[in-house]
Scaffold this motif. Structure first.
Motif, PDB file in Angstrom:
ATOM      1  N   SER A  62      55.054   9.467  -3.134  1.00  0.00           N
ATOM      2  CA  SER A  62      56.330   8.829  -3.484  1.00  0.00           C
ATOM      3  C   SER A  62      56.827   7.943  -2.352  1.00  0.00           C
ATOM      4  N   GLY A 117      57.335   7.063  -9.531  1.00  0.00           N
ATOM      5  CA  GLY A 117      58.624   7.715  -9.305  1.00  0.00           C
ATOM      6  C   GLY A 117      59.295   7.191  -8.049  1.00  0.00           C
ATOM      7  N   LEU A 121      62.890   5.127  -7.845  1.00  0.00           N
ATOM      8  CA  LEU A 121      63.975   5.567  -6.962  1.00  0.00           C
ATOM      9  C   LEU A 121      64.406   4.459  -6.012  1.00  0.00           C
ATOM     10  N   ALA A 128      66.183   6.409 -12.164  1.00  0.00           N
ATOM     11  CA  ALA A 128      65.440   7.582 -11.689  1.00  0.00           C
ATOM     12  C   ALA A 128      66.047   8.886 -12.192  1.00  0.00           C
ATOM     13  N   CYS A 131      64.851   9.500 -15.784  1.00  0.00           N
ATOM     14  CA  CYS A 131      63.398   9.700 -15.730  1.00  0.00           C
ATOM     15  C   CYS A 131      63.063  11.099 -15.233  1.00  0.00           C
ATOM     16  N   LEU A 132      63.760  11.540 -14.201  1.00  0.00           N
ATOM     17  CA  LEU A 132      63.520  12.872 -13.655  1.00  0.00           C
ATOM     18  C   LEU A 132      63.896  13.952 -14.655  1.00  0.00           C
ATOM     19  N   VAL A 136      61.072  16.527 -16.166  1.00  0.00           N
ATOM     20  CA  VAL A 136      61.200  17.968 -15.928  1.00  0.00           C
ATOM     21  C   VAL A 136      61.407  18.718 -17.233  1.00  0.00           C
ATOM     22  N   SER A 149      54.701  12.731 -18.067  1.00  0.00           N
ATOM     23  CA  SER A 149      54.447  11.495 -17.332  1.00  0.00           C
ATOM     24  C   SER A 149      54.481  10.282 -18.253  1.00  0.00           C
ATOM     25  N   MET A 152      58.011   9.632 -19.353  1.00  0.00           N
ATOM     26  CA  MET A 152      58.812   9.151 -18.220  1.00  0.00           C
ATOM     27  C   MET A 152      58.631   7.657 -17.994  1.00  0.00           C
TER      28      MET A 152
END
Length: 217
Positions: A62, A117, A121, A128, A131-132, A136, A149, A152
């Motif tokens: 990342s 990711g 960010l 972000a 997306c997170l 999750v 994935s 996302m």
């Protein structure tokens, strides 16, 4: 600005070649590409070498994208203030390319999700958040990292198009060519993410995809 675009891609690609999972595995005497799924990314490292290795790989993959973007931003922000977001996206995409296709490993790397990711960010932190949450939530419910994935990167593209429409990204609303270019680059991230998961998609459709299980090391 063509030269600046190429420089951004090159800088990103060079940073992308820092294969965190591969290098961590080598420090333990393991070629991560010869274990599990054969992938050099976060998920396979997590499954094969455990939580610590997975976390280190995720952060490394990342942050290499974030660092590449920050370098390009610092170098070109005064020269191209109205288009710096475009150059940031090129640097980010270059990082994903370097991660997925590292020249010194026979162009066999990861799938670029952790890198993506980091790009989201750094370039569009507002995107972000969702997306997170989406990633999750899907992984927690289905146990399919691949599905999380894919969704996302798709959600990222949808947000980019909406945010650009309302001027949230930071591009001048009068510069429609830059807005369109930004959208196209975002679409490249999405297409790359989906394409790298093509085998996973086949397994998902056939009901044979591996659910998320990690090493207890």
């Amino acid at each position: 600005m063509i030269f600046a675009r190429l420089i951004a891609l090159l800088v990103g690609y060079l940073f992308g070649n820092f294969q965190t999972g591969y290098l961590y595995g080598k420090s333990k005497g393991i070629d991560i590409r010869k274990h599990g799924s054969g992938n050099a990314g976060t998920t396979n490292t997590l499954r094969t070498l455990g939580v610590k290795a997975g976390l280190i790989t995720f952060l490394g993959d990342s942050f290499k994208a974030i660092i590449a973007i920050l370098i390009i931003k610092y170098v070109f922000r005064n020269q191209y203030p109205d288009a710096i977001k475009i150059l940031e996206m090129y640097a980010g995409f270059g990082t994903v390319l370097g991660h997925n296709f590292p020249f010194y490993l026979g162009f066999k790397g990861g799938k670029g999700i952790a890198c993506t990711g980091g790009v989201i960010l750094a370039v569009c932190p507002l995107a972000a958040i969702l997306c997170l949450v989406v990633f999750v939530s899907i992984v927690a419910i289905t146990r399919y990292v691949s599905l999380g994935s894919i969704v996302m990167v798709s959600v990222f593209l949808i947000q980019v198009i909406i945010f650009n429409h309302f001027g949230i990204i930071g591009l001048d609303s009068k510069e429609m060519n830059l807005i369109l270019e930004f959208d196209i680059i975002a679409a490249c991230f999405t297409c790359m993410g989906i394409w790298r998961h093509k085998a996973n998609i086949v397994r998902l459709l056939s009901g044979n995809e591996n659910k998320f299980l990690m090493s207890k090391k």
